[in-house]
Design an enzyme around this catalytic site. Structure first.
Site, PDB file in Angstrom:
ATOM      1  N   TYR A 141     -82.857 -79.338 -66.181  1.00  0.00           N
ATOM      2  CA  TYR A 141     -83.861 -79.628 -65.166  1.00  0.00           C
ATOM      3  C   TYR A 141     -84.666 -80.885 -65.496  1.00  0.00           C
ATOM      4  O   TYR A 141     -85.271 -81.480 -64.621  1.00  0.00           O
ATOM      5  CB  TYR A 141     -84.831 -78.448 -64.985  1.00  0.00           C
ATOM      6  CG  TYR A 141     -84.180 -77.201 -64.428  1.00  0.00           C
ATOM      7  CD1 TYR A 141     -82.837 -77.174 -64.106  1.00  0.00           C
ATOM      8  CD2 TYR A 141     -84.914 -76.040 -64.217  1.00  0.00           C
ATOM      9  CE1 TYR A 141     -82.238 -76.031 -63.605  1.00  0.00           C
ATOM     10  CE2 TYR A 141     -84.325 -74.897 -63.705  1.00  0.00           C
ATOM     11  CZ  TYR A 141     -82.986 -74.896 -63.414  1.00  0.00           C
ATOM     12  OH  TYR A 141     -82.383 -73.770 -62.920  1.00  0.00           O
ATOM     13  N   ASP A 220     -72.651 -65.590 -68.456  1.00  0.00           N
ATOM     14  CA  ASP A 220     -72.006 -64.851 -67.359  1.00  0.00           C
ATOM     15  C   ASP A 220     -71.939 -63.366 -67.696  1.00  0.00           C
ATOM     16  O   ASP A 220     -72.211 -62.494 -66.865  1.00  0.00           O
ATOM     17  CB  ASP A 220     -70.629 -65.432 -67.024  1.00  0.00           C
ATOM     18  CG  ASP A 220     -69.829 -65.849 -68.256  1.00  0.00           C
ATOM     19  OD1 ASP A 220     -70.408 -65.890 -69.365  1.00  0.00           O
ATOM     20  OD2 ASP A 220     -68.634 -66.139 -68.120  1.00  0.00           O
TER      21      ASP A 220
END
Ligand code: NAD
Length: 355
Positions: A141, A220
């Site tokens: 970010y 995940d």
């Protein structure tokens, strides 16, 4: 007297922050520490008033304050502005970065009273009590980003320094020691180089914390495990983007987003805010749930002011009010006693008075 800067922001932020201030004042009444509350502008409210999502005066006040209590920012009115000027990027991300608030803490605890409010089966979420620790000022970010032509493409660079990894992972171990001694470091070391560095540093730090049971999990799998068997987790530590996604997922394990507080820390200095946004759809109606903000106030007492007893008093008052069947509309089921935002704040203050 410690100074707390209150930044209500936009939408329901203006309704929920006064309830948290009310509760903080009530819990500290007659005790040795009291807090001095100052107020400032951030987000859309600041754009409207002074043309900037993070006014210089707000930043200066935030830098001088011992802690900051924030409501939420953003809303449709400001969505037409360039991304960098909007309440979220120009206000919230900017203040987090300016204050180097690198550690975001989100505790998720299922209240026994709200097990039925979850979208997951009661036996799955019944005893959930975990903390997600997210790195907040590095990674994808904040890395270089841009566009290219021929062919048209876009890029975001994911970069982590050793120091950035070390300070957040250290905090993860310290939190695990204080809780049940289990730390799960979430990465994507099978694919990403930054994750491989993350894992190397985590393994090295683990040598200083022999009592902590450290596990590593790919992100995940972590997403899957959080809904499959959330009780296996105690403290989760992870990088910025993985944390962004996993914290929202984890917040649903607590029954409602209206209940999840957060703390963003740089040492003792912290910014405390609910995990939800400004909820423009329900703003101004006195129906927003103030509990996440009230519980963020408890985190402030715990992490910035070392007032553990008072923090627990607030948390217990919230439990007590829920146990009595009081709910804001977002949590209410037929038969529950429905309270507005202000009335829920009053109920918590009353519950504090009974203890
Ligand atoms: P949101 O969290 O504001 O709302 C999502 C849904 O949850 C809405 O239906 C809302 O009514 C409900 N909700 C949220 N908080 C609630 C509460 N305390 N009590 C009862 N119901 C509640 O997310 P969104 O709708 O995606 O975003 C709205 C605005 O907030 C956008 O401008 C967004 O950018 C901004 N936002 C700000 C923050 C922040 O300030 N930290 C975080 C997320 C989104």
């Amino acid at each position: 007297m410690p100074n707390v800067l209150v930044l209500p922001g936009d939408g329901i932020g203006k309704e929920i922050t006064p309830e948290a201030v009310k509760v903080l004042e009530a819990v500290l009444k007659g005790r040795s520490t009291s807090l001095n509350f100052e107020y400032g502008l951030i987000g859309g409210a600041a754009i409207d008033e002074v043309g900037k999502a993070l006014p210089d005066a707000t930043l200066a006040a935030a830098q001088a304050a011992d802690a900051i209590l924030l409501g939420a920012v953003g809303g449709p009115k400001w969505e037409i502005l360039p991304a960098q000027e909007r309440p979220e990027l120009g206000g919230l991300l900017k203040i987090r970065k300016a204050l180097s608030l690198y550690a975001n803490i989100r505790p998720v605890k299922m209240s026994p009273m709200l097990v039925d409010a979850s979208t997951l089966r009661p036996e799955v979420v019944k005893d959930v009590d975990l903390v997600v620790l997210r790195e907040l000022t590095g990674g994808l970010y904040f890395g270089e980003k841009g566009r290219k032509t021929n062919p048209t493409s876009a890029y975001d660079i994911l970069i982590y320094t050793e120091e950035e990894i070390r300070r957040i992972v250290e905090l993860g171990f310290q939190m695990a020691v204080k809780r049940t001694g289990r730390l799960c470091s979430v990465d994507k070391a099978n694919v990403l180089e930054s994750s491989r560095l993350w894992r190397e540093i985590t393994v090295e730090i683990a040598k200083d914390y022999p009592s902590v049971d450290l596990t590593h999990m790919y992100v995940d799998n972590a997403a899957m495990q959080l809904v499959l068997r959330p009780n296996q987790f105690d403290v989760i530590v992870t990088e910025n983007m993985f944390g962004d996604i996993l914290t929202d997922l984890a917040s649903m394990l607590g029954g409602s987003i209206g209940l999840v507080p957060s703390a963003s820390l740089n040492g003792k200095k912290g910014l405390y805010e609910p995990s939800h946004g400004s909820a423009p759809d329900i703003a101004g109606k006195n129906i927003a749930n103030p509990l996440a903000t009230i519980l963020s106030g408890a985190l402030m007492l715990r992490y910035s002011f070392d007032l553990e007893e008072e923090a627990q008093m607030i948390e217990q008052a919230v439990e007590a009010v829920l146990a009595e069947g009081y709910r804001t509309p977002d949590l209410a089921k037929p038969g529950d006693k429905v309270l507005g935002t202000r009335e829920m704040g009053n109920a918590i203050v009353e519950a504090l008075g009974r203890n």
